[in-house]
Design a protein around this motif. Structure first.
Motif, PDB file in Angstrom:
ATOM      1  N   PHE A  31      62.896  59.407  44.816  1.00  0.00           N
ATOM      2  CA  PHE A  31      62.010  60.447  46.382  1.00  0.00           C
ATOM      3  C   PHE A  31      62.011  59.174  47.349  1.00  0.00           C
ATOM      4  O   PHE A  31      62.629  58.458  47.628  1.00  0.00           O
ATOM      5  N   LEU A  32      61.905  59.692  48.038  1.00  0.00           N
ATOM      6  CA  LEU A  32      62.396  59.656  49.558  1.00  0.00           C
ATOM      7  C   LEU A  32      61.448  58.698  50.698  1.00  0.00           C
ATOM      8  O   LEU A  32      60.231  58.924  50.449  1.00  0.00           O
ATOM      9  N   ALA A  33      61.715  57.096  51.243  1.00  0.00           N
ATOM     10  CA  ALA A  33      60.609  56.568  52.175  1.00  0.00           C
ATOM     11  C   ALA A  33      61.913  56.079  53.422  1.00  0.00           C
ATOM     12  O   ALA A  33      62.600  55.893  52.521  1.00  0.00           O
ATOM     13  N   LEU A  39      59.753  50.281  53.961  1.00  0.00           N
ATOM     14  CA  LEU A  39      60.239  49.542  53.040  1.00  0.00           C
ATOM     15  C   LEU A  39      60.624  48.205  53.182  1.00  0.00           C
ATOM     16  O   LEU A  39      60.871  47.794  52.048  1.00  0.00           O
ATOM     17  N   THR A  40      59.658  47.352  53.866  1.00  0.00           N
ATOM     18  CA  THR A  40      58.979  46.633  53.388  1.00  0.00           C
ATOM     19  C   THR A  40      58.060  46.156  53.166  1.00  0.00           C
ATOM     20  O   THR A  40      58.511  44.540  51.934  1.00  0.00           O
ATOM     21  N   GLU A  41      57.165  46.839  53.117  1.00  0.00           N
ATOM     22  CA  GLU A  41      55.519  46.855  51.923  1.00  0.00           C
ATOM     23  C   GLU A  41      56.651  46.922  50.553  1.00  0.00           C
ATOM     24  O   GLU A  41      56.021  45.972  49.941  1.00  0.00           O
ATOM     25  N   VAL A  98      65.887  53.394  58.916  1.00  0.00           N
ATOM     26  CA  VAL A  98      66.367  52.748  57.210  1.00  0.00           C
ATOM     27  C   VAL A  98      65.959  53.613  56.719  1.00  0.00           C
ATOM     28  O   VAL A  98      64.508  54.437  57.214  1.00  0.00           O
ATOM     29  N   VAL A  99      66.208  54.421  56.166  1.00  0.00           N
ATOM     30  CA  VAL A  99      65.564  54.736  54.909  1.00  0.00           C
ATOM     31  C   VAL A  99      66.541  54.876  52.970  1.00  0.00           C
ATOM     32  O   VAL A  99      67.769  54.300  52.986  1.00  0.00           O
ATOM     33  N   GLY A 100      65.591  54.958  52.745  1.00  0.00           N
ATOM     34  CA  GLY A 100      65.969  54.438  51.300  1.00  0.00           C
ATOM     35  C   GLY A 100      65.391  56.275  50.158  1.00  0.00           C
ATOM     36  O   GLY A 100      64.651  55.908  50.315  1.00  0.00           O
TER      37      GLY A 100
END
Length: 266
Positions: A31-33, A39-41, A98-100
């Motif tokens: 999945f995308l975040a 992303l730091t969380e 950013v995208v992860g």
């Protein structure tokens, strides 16, 4: 060393873009975040993306640098790309830094420790991803033990739900199950099931809400089915003093969660 992707035709760009679709998420179990805060969380809980996309403009940010180093140390891949491609991946005209791409993760009823918190959130047939994400955020705020999703709820890994959770997806355990399984598990140990309902005269401020309390919110349009209400130990009602007949499901859950927290703190 991060590689660069600058072409929309790159196969990985298409694969990541497809994760906005539920079918592709299920097939890949990813999945995308998006966003540095989320992303730091995730990183603080020990979860890192398999792929981290960022732009040259954000590469010098200390938190982005830390994410890049962490991802690469865990054999993930950091990828520098353009703002236009980042926008395509996130689905937003003004994408975050950013995208992860993360691997999905899950919990089960058997892994939950009901003594871990005095408040647990339960939602039945939620259809709005924004509501689901907001309820997760509320769960994090009140220290809830987890969120249990009953029946055909919207996907908590959807981009909209992840975005609305503001990182709480990574801090609040989520279990998906059917009603019968949940009820059998609940009755196998301590726990009071409290349903939000318009079909009661019990004011939400009156009960003591013993520890642990499982707070049950129904479908946005239909509320709780009658048999679900009958299975509750207690039904409570939020007073509606204006013309509206009910509150938004996520708002009602937040009001109730803080009432339970206040009551348990005495």
């Amino acid at each position: 060393m991060p590689r660069q992707i600058t072409a929309f035709s790159n196969p990985l760009v298409k694969q990541v873009r497809d994760l906005r679709d539920k079918r592709h998420r299920r097939e890949s179990r990813r999945f995308l975040a998006e966003g540095l805060r989320i992303l730091t969380e995730a990183q603080e809980t020990g979860r890192l993306p398999r792929y981290l996309f960022f732009t040259a403009a954000s590469a010098g940010h200390p938190l982005v640098e830390r994410l890049i180093a962490a991802v690469e140390s865990r054999h993930g891949e950091a990828i520098e790309t353009t703002a236009d491609i980042l926008s395509k991946l996130s689905g937003k005209d003004n994408p975050q830094a950013v995208v992860g791409v993360f691997d999905e993760f899950s919990a089960s009823l058997d892994t939950l420790d009901r003594s871990a918190s005095g408040i647990w959130l339960v939602a039945e047939r939620l259809r709005d991803p924004g509501n689901l994400g907001t309820i997760l955020r509320t769960g994090d705020a009140v220290g809830a033990g987890g969120l249990i999703l009953i029946g055909d709820c919207v996907d908590h890994f959807s981009v909209e739900a992840v975005r609305a959770s503001m990182g709480a997806l990574f801090t609040v355990p989520v279990v998906r199950c059917e009603w019968e399984a949940f009820l059998a598990w609940l009755r196998g140990g301590p726990g009071t099931l409290v349903g939000l309902s318009l079909q009661t005269e019990h004011d939400y401020r009156t009960p003591a809400y013993p520890d642990p309390t499982f707070l049950l919110t129904g479908n946005e349009a239909q509320g709780l089915p009658e048999d679900y209400e009958a299975a509750c130990d207690l039904l409570v009602k939020l007073p509606m003093l204006g013309k509206a007949d009910s509150l938004n499901a996520a708002v009602a859950t937040a009001v109730m969660a803080y009432q339970v927290l206040a009551a348990q703190r005495g």
